[in-house]
Design an enzyme around this catalytic site. Structure first.
Site, mmCIF file in Angstrom:
data_model
loop_
_atom_site.group_PDB
_atom_site.id
_atom_site.type_symbol
_atom_site.label_atom_id
_atom_site.label_comp_id
_atom_site.label_asym_id
_atom_site.label_seq_id
_atom_site.Cartn_x
_atom_site.Cartn_y
_atom_site.Cartn_z
ATOM 1 N N ILE A 160 17.882 20.157 -46.926
ATOM 2 C CA ILE A 160 17.846 18.805 -46.349
ATOM 3 C C ILE A 160 17.041 18.764 -45.049
ATOM 4 O O ILE A 160 16.696 17.698 -44.574
ATOM 5 C CB ILE A 160 19.270 18.243 -46.088
ATOM 6 C CG1 ILE A 160 19.985 19.043 -45.010
ATOM 7 C CG2 ILE A 160 20.070 18.157 -47.373
ATOM 8 C CD1 ILE A 160 21.196 18.313 -44.413
ATOM 9 N N ASP A 161 16.752 19.950 -44.483
ATOM 10 C CA ASP A 161 16.099 19.987 -43.165
ATOM 11 C C ASP A 161 14.613 19.629 -43.222
ATOM 12 O O ASP A 161 14.025 19.266 -42.212
ATOM 13 C CB ASP A 161 16.230 21.386 -42.542
ATOM 14 C CG ASP A 161 17.681 21.789 -42.371
ATOM 15 O OD1 ASP A 161 18.534 20.887 -42.295
ATOM 16 O OD2 ASP A 161 17.960 23.001 -42.327
#
Ligand code: ADP
Length: 326
Positions: A131-132
């Site tokens: 998700i980063d």
């Protein structure tokens, strides 16, 4: 396509991300479409070392496209960082006749996969799933779009309370060291201000802006904060700002709520593209590469060029955020 490969494996490793299941499904579907057996390896590198793997059947991947997390499980496995650990993994792969491996994960998982590939010669292709969005060599990683949308929904909800009560809110989003989640959710959520670096200069600018805004009669503000390497950093920021401006402020740390949940269409489509391309890449004889997407084109790049690299924020987007929050 000429097939020298008959059996491949797929695993998910490191932090889970929404869309990993859609990607596992894509790997399975592409593999079987091209006549390969596809083995699912449980719990990342821990399962590889333990030989915890099985041939996937159609039912194993049925109805998982919309699920968050990973049905294969994931782990953080210290043993895989050692040569002995990777030798054990190689033995298990050879025993099962697995001739190629697809690894869905982040930077750490890529490092492990790259070493395994170099040490054993087993073809490996990695897929960015985090998700980063901090993996270079791809515009987006699987899971990022979903996380942005979850953060956005939270910001929208908090806005209701901020407006009703006339409050200053700090909403802290994940995203590790990259700041992408904060930037995109902040723009989409119409945040009054973004703190992307947590630098002293940024806090000074924020205080000046808030002073101006509240002097002009505004009663509420939402400041989106990137956690960077310090989850919970928004509590300190809130305290500093409250003291300096002599006003109350509230903090909401979104934390792991951003990692779960059903993947968005964009993440599922990216997962489909990269999963299928990874299998095609293996069949074409590629190894030691990450498959990503740049400007809508699928690209294969050496894993060694990607690991440890930085995915910088697009300066055009940071400029945009400043223009529209004014
Ligand atoms: P992510 O893949 O999400 O960045 P981690 O950094 O925790 O997550 O890495 C996942 C796993 O990859 C680790 O638990 C470990 O098994 C393996 N790994 C990470 N770094 C290395 C390394 N330098 N050498 C070998 N394996 C590694």
């Amino acid at each position: 396509m000429r097939l020298t490969m008959q059996r491949i494996g797929v695993l998910t490793s490191g932090g889970d991300a929404p869309g990993m299941n859609a990607c596992i499904r894509a790997v399975y579907r592409a593999g079987t479409r091209y006549g390969l057996e596809v083995y699912g390896i449980k719990n990342g590198y821990a399962g590889l070392i333990a030989g915890d793997m099985k041939k996937l059947e159609r039912l194993d991947i049925a109805n998982i496209i919309h699920l968050g997390g990973t049905v294969l499980g994931t782990s953080r496995c210290e043993e895989f960082k050692t040569l002995e650990g990777r030798e054990k993994a190689e033995i298990k792969l050879r025993e099962r006749g697995i001739q190629g491996l697809v690894i869905i994960g982040g930077d750490g998982s890529f490092r492990g996969g790259n070493l395994l590939s170099l040490e054993t010669g087993i073809p490996i292709i990695t897929i960015p799933g985090t998700i980063d969005n901090d993996i270079p060599g791809t515009d987006f990683s699987i899971g990022f779009d979903t996380a942005v949308n979850i953060a956005l929904e939270a910001i929208d909800r908090i806005r209701d309370t901020a407006i009703s009560h006339g409050r200053l809110f700090f909403v802290e989003v994940m995203g590790h060291s990259s700041g992408f989640l904060a930037l995109e959710s902040g723009i989409a959520g119409g945040a009054e201000h973004l703190i992307l670096q947590n630098s002293k200069e940024e806090i000074d600018i924020l205080c000046e802006r808030l002073k101006d805004m509240f002097a002009r009669g505004k009663r509420h503000a939402i400041v989106v904060v990137a956690e960077r390497d310090r989850p919970g950093c928004s509590f300190d920021i809130s305290k500093t700002v409250s003291e300096r401006l002599s006003m109350d402020s509230w903090v909401c740390v979104l934390g792991h709520t951003q990692r779960g949940g059903s993947p968005t269409a964009r993440d599922r489509i990216l997962a489909a593209k990269l999963g299928v391309s990874a299998v095609i890449g293996l069949i074409e004889g590629r190894s030691g590469v990450m498959v990503g997407e740049l400007m809508r084109e699928v690209v294969y790049q050496p894993i060694s060029d990607v690991i440890g690299g930085r995915q910088d924020l697009d300066p055009r987007m940071t400029k945009l955020s400043k223009i529209i929050s004014n």
